[in-house]
Scaffold this active site. Sequence first.
Site, PDB file in Angstrom:
ATOM      1  N   GLN A   1       0.979  -1.321  -0.173  1.00  0.00           N
ATOM      2  CA  GLN A   1       0.074  -0.048  -0.014  1.00  0.00           C
ATOM      3  C   GLN A   1       1.056   1.367  -0.089  1.00  0.00           C
ATOM      4  O   GLN A   1       0.484   2.417  -0.601  1.00  0.00           O
ATOM      5  CB  GLN A   1      -0.898  -0.058   1.310  1.00  0.00           C
ATOM      6  CG  GLN A   1      -2.064   1.084   1.138  1.00  0.00           C
ATOM      7  CD  GLN A   1      -3.307   0.792   2.291  1.00  0.00           C
ATOM      8  OE1 GLN A   1      -4.028  -0.117   1.743  1.00  0.00           O
ATOM      9  NE2 GLN A   1      -3.279   1.173   3.307  1.00  0.00           N
TER      10      GLN A   1
ATOM     11  N   ARG B   1      -5.907   9.164   7.461  1.00  0.00           N
ATOM     12  CA  ARG B   1      -6.451   8.159   6.735  1.00  0.00           C
ATOM     13  C   ARG B   1      -6.455   8.478   5.327  1.00  0.00           C
ATOM     14  O   ARG B   1      -6.153   9.638   4.695  1.00  0.00           O
ATOM     15  CB  ARG B   1      -8.223   7.925   7.017  1.00  0.00           C
ATOM     16  CG  ARG B   1      -8.180   7.674   8.597  1.00  0.00           C
ATOM     17  CD  ARG B   1      -7.430   6.237   9.055  1.00  0.00           C
ATOM     18  NE  ARG B   1      -7.806   5.222   8.509  1.00  0.00           N
ATOM     19  CZ  ARG B   1      -8.594   4.012   8.728  1.00  0.00           C
ATOM     20  NH1 ARG B   1      -9.090   4.421   9.902  1.00  0.00           N
ATOM     21  NH2 ARG B   1      -8.703   3.214   7.973  1.00  0.00           N
ATOM     22  N   SER B   2      -6.914   7.625   4.473  1.00  0.00           N
ATOM     23  CA  SER B   2      -6.852   7.987   3.005  1.00  0.00           C
ATOM     24  C   SER B   2      -7.699   9.026   2.420  1.00  0.00           C
ATOM     25  O   SER B   2      -7.738   9.593   1.790  1.00  0.00           O
ATOM     26  CB  SER B   2      -6.997   6.626   2.194  1.00  0.00           C
ATOM     27  OG  SER B   2      -7.952   5.941   2.455  1.00  0.00           O
TER      28      SER B   2
ATOM     29  N   LYS C   1       2.491  10.156  10.135  1.00  0.00           N
ATOM     30  CA  LYS C   1       2.301   9.707   8.796  1.00  0.00           C
ATOM     31  C   LYS C   1       0.970  10.547   8.284  1.00  0.00           C
ATOM     32  O   LYS C   1      -0.190  10.405   8.588  1.00  0.00           O
ATOM     33  CB  LYS C   1       1.595   8.041   8.811  1.00  0.00           C
ATOM     34  CG  LYS C   1       2.679   7.141   8.589  1.00  0.00           C
ATOM     35  CD  LYS C   1       2.023   5.979   8.370  1.00  0.00           C
ATOM     36  CE  LYS C   1       1.190   5.630   7.223  1.00  0.00           C
ATOM     37  NZ  LYS C   1       0.603   4.251   7.000  1.00  0.00           N
TER      38      LYS C   1
ATOM     39  N   GLU D   1      -3.429   9.403  -1.082  1.00  0.00           N
ATOM     40  CA  GLU D   1      -2.420  10.025  -0.233  1.00  0.00           C
ATOM     41  C   GLU D   1      -1.267  10.949  -0.967  1.00  0.00           C
ATOM     42  O   GLU D   1      -0.601  11.162  -0.269  1.00  0.00           O
ATOM     43  CB  GLU D   1      -1.950   9.008   0.789  1.00  0.00           C
ATOM     44  CG  GLU D   1      -3.120   8.339   1.564  1.00  0.00           C
ATOM     45  CD  GLU D   1      -2.420   7.339   2.500  1.00  0.00           C
ATOM     46  OE1 GLU D   1      -1.349   7.212   2.671  1.00  0.00           O
ATOM     47  OE2 GLU D   1      -3.530   6.695   3.401  1.00  0.00           O
TER      48      GLU D   1
ATOM     49  N   ASP E   1      -1.140  -1.661  12.715  1.00  0.00           N
ATOM     50  CA  ASP E   1      -2.188  -0.788  12.368  1.00  0.00           C
ATOM     51  C   ASP E   1      -3.779  -1.512  12.306  1.00  0.00           C
ATOM     52  O   ASP E   1      -4.291  -1.762  13.194  1.00  0.00           O
ATOM     53  CB  ASP E   1      -2.157  -0.176  10.846  1.00  0.00           C
ATOM     54  CG  ASP E   1      -3.233   0.651  10.356  1.00  0.00           C
ATOM     55  OD1 ASP E   1      -4.104   1.064  11.048  1.00  0.00           O
ATOM     56  OD2 ASP E   1      -3.233   0.960   9.184  1.00  0.00           O
TER      57      ASP E   1
ATOM     58  N   LYS F   1      -4.785   6.006  14.909  1.00  0.00           N
ATOM     59  CA  LYS F   1      -5.887   6.664  14.103  1.00  0.00           C
ATOM     60  C   LYS F   1      -6.936   6.637  14.727  1.00  0.00           C
ATOM     61  O   LYS F   1      -7.635   5.745  15.306  1.00  0.00           O
ATOM     62  CB  LYS F   1      -6.459   5.637  12.640  1.00  0.00           C
ATOM     63  CG  LYS F   1      -5.031   5.476  11.763  1.00  0.00           C
ATOM     64  CD  LYS F   1      -5.509   4.446  10.736  1.00  0.00           C
ATOM     65  CE  LYS F   1      -4.232   4.192   9.700  1.00  0.00           C
ATOM     66  NZ  LYS F   1      -4.739   2.986   8.926  1.00  0.00           N
TER      67      LYS F   1
END
EC number: 4.2.1.11
Length: 427
Positions: free
Chosen positions: A163, A366-367, A388, A205, A312, A337
């Site tokens: 990913q 998040r995306s 991130k 992203e 995750d 997250k």
Amino acid sequence: MSAIIDVIAREILDSRGNPTVEADVLLESGVIGRAAVPSGASTGSREAIELRDGDKSRYLGKGVLKAVEHVNTEICEAIIGLDVEDQAFIDQTMIELDGTENKSRLGANALLAVSMACARAAAEQAGLPLYRYLGGAAPMQLPVPMMNIINGGAHANNNIDMQEFMVIPVGAPSFREALRYGAEVFHALKKLLDDAGMTTTVGDEGGFAPNLESHEAALKLIVQAIEKAGLQPGIDVAIGVDCASSEFYKDGLYHIDSENLKLTSAAFTDYLAAWCDKYPIISIEDGMAEGDWDGWKILTDRLGRRVQLVGDDLFVTNAKILKEGIEKDIANSILIKVNQIGTLSETFQAIEMAKQAGYTSVISHRSGETEDTTIADLAVATNARQIKTGSLSRSDRMAKYNQLLRIEEELGDTASYPGRDAFRQRG
């Protein structure tokens, strides 16, 4: 006391054009706190439930009017009159009101919008920046950014199974310089792709999403881009990988379709270990599927002393699951997250548990994102030391980086940047 007098939610759109929840919390002083929640593409099965309407005639069933209604009625009624500074009590009130283990009745997206908006209102009322309100006097450390410059998997329409391939500016002297390192590598990679006749379109992203002959080709490209930017691979800039392995784990095997491979957990560990031997990889996220705890143990035993292994989908920001992982010596880091768990209080609990166990924490987007910058403040407030939040394109990603630049400027000479130290386990 700063009493809540109203809560108003609305349906807005995220960076993928899908609906999400935004909430305003109004205080008796006239102060308003506003927050919007993100949404993921690849999600862990044990994440708190994001409530969608399911009405195919609106937004392909992805509307959030039910969650909005829950905020405007039940949640509003439950927290009106409460002191906005009592974050833990507000969050617990909403959790009990929902009454389910995974927040499926009211929706984690409803609870989180209100939880974050309350924190924003409380910070505004106190006359403090959010990172200072949440973290007190201690926060002085900026996080190391993990920048996703090649997208694959559920985040892009290409042939890459993994990913994310990330650059990590571990050798930068400051956050500002770290951001510069990342931006220059990003532009160097774009030139390399362009010169090779490959696409420079970007994924969810903000990273590039080319079709490549193998995953190792992505790693080679990143090393070339680091060098083209005048930086040293492994010294100035290291590499991180998010495998998102749950997405290609079927029938007990890891199906890497782009390379026509079907690997056992042990063989996939060998595959990843070979990468670590050849490239300056210091972090691997979701290196095994969320349900493959035996595989996680193999991976941790093999690489856990030399590489950050981030859970995750494995931990989904849930302290109960993290506790089990710590007891079984699974992974050595947790991705944080906020929408996986649904309230700020529970997020803080997971971060604190990780710290006590010597696990590192990585604050993450998040995306599907918005212009909300809460996670930037959260990274500084909790001294997480890593963040991130995407590549060096798309304003929904840059909003977080730019907020961190402002925080660094505000902290002045007291600001510090941990660099490689951020990846050393505590304890």
